[in-house]
Design a protein around this motif. Structure first.
Motif, PDB file in Angstrom:
ATOM      1  N   SER A  30      21.037  66.595  69.963  1.00 26.39           N
ATOM      2  CA  SER A  30      20.128  66.391  68.826  1.00 26.39           C
ATOM      3  C   SER A  30      18.694  66.718  69.222  1.00 26.39           C
ATOM      4  O   SER A  30      18.316  66.589  70.395  1.00 26.39           O
ATOM      5  CB  SER A  30      20.186  64.936  68.353  1.00 26.39           C
ATOM      6  N   ARG A  39      24.512  67.876  58.960  1.00 29.18           N
ATOM      7  CA  ARG A  39      24.043  67.812  60.353  1.00 29.18           C
ATOM      8  C   ARG A  39      22.526  67.640  60.441  1.00 29.18           C
ATOM      9  O   ARG A  39      22.042  66.976  61.358  1.00 29.18           O
ATOM     10  CB  ARG A  39      24.438  69.084  61.097  1.00 29.18           C
ATOM     11  N   ASP A  44      22.558  77.642  66.052  1.00 28.95           N
ATOM     12  CA  ASP A  44      21.309  77.073  65.534  1.00 28.95           C
ATOM     13  C   ASP A  44      20.096  77.548  66.339  1.00 28.95           C
ATOM     14  O   ASP A  44      18.953  77.252  65.966  1.00 28.95           O
ATOM     15  CB  ASP A  44      21.359  75.541  65.571  1.00 28.95           C
ATOM     16  N   ARG A  77      24.559  73.425  67.380  1.00 26.99           N
ATOM     17  CA  ARG A  77      25.473  74.485  67.777  1.00 26.99           C
ATOM     18  C   ARG A  77      24.673  75.650  68.359  1.00 26.99           C
ATOM     19  O   ARG A  77      23.504  75.827  68.012  1.00 26.99           O
ATOM     20  CB  ARG A  77      26.266  74.970  66.560  1.00 26.99           C
ATOM     21  N   ASN A 133      21.204  67.162  64.219  1.00 27.29           N
ATOM     22  CA  ASN A 133      22.298  66.576  64.997  1.00 27.29           C
ATOM     23  C   ASN A 133      23.440  67.564  65.121  1.00 27.29           C
ATOM     24  O   ASN A 133      23.516  68.546  64.373  1.00 27.29           O
ATOM     25  CB  ASN A 133      22.790  65.297  64.314  1.00 27.29           C
ATOM     26  N   SER A 134      24.323  67.295  66.042  1.00 26.29           N
ATOM     27  CA  SER A 134      25.509  68.141  66.264  1.00 26.29           C
ATOM     28  C   SER A 134      25.106  69.609  66.366  1.00 26.29           C
ATOM     29  O   SER A 134      25.695  70.484  65.704  1.00 26.29           O
ATOM     30  CB  SER A 134      26.522  67.940  65.127  1.00 26.29           C
TER      31      SER A 134
END
Length: 116
Positions: free
Chosen positions: A17, A66, A89, A86, A83-84
């Motif tokens: 995060s 997310r 991103d 990848r 959050n979460s």
């Protein structure tokens, strides 16, 4: 002319995060909306999330569930909780102050890198 300063980017592992912050030099209520955009190498700048002066929020499909956009109007701050995360991103994230039918005001951007 509003000044926007982003902070909070960095390197994080997938699943981690980050919280991005955007400090505006003036009242964010003077704009129709505040947004977060991102641009990855070779890609166009794309909307990630937006919050209107009335408090409505929109998200890109790829980040729904997310990411969360929020604001503190007393401090003229806008945030993006991510959050979460990848690897996809990974991008430079920009804060934008938007009025409809005019060009946005942009911050200088903050790099987010997500390692796999």
């Amino acid at each position: 002319q509003v000044q926007l300063v982003e902070s909070g980017g960095g390197l994080v592992q997938a699943g981690g995060s980050l919280r991005l912050s955007c400090a505006a030099s003036g009242s964010i209520f003077s704009f129709n909306a505040m947004g977060w955009y991102r641009q990855a190498p070779g890609n166009k700048r794309e909307l990630v999330a937006r919050i209107t002066s009335g408090g409505s929020r929109v998200y890109a499909e790829s980040v729904k569930g997310r990411f969360t956009i929020s604001r503190d109007t007393t401090k003229n701050m806008v945030y993006l909780q991510m959050n979460s995360l990848r690897p996809e991103d990974t991008a430079v994230y920009y804060c934008a102050a938007e009025n409809w039918n005019t060009d946005p005001h942009w911050g200088q951007g903050t790099q987010v890198t997500v390692s796999s």
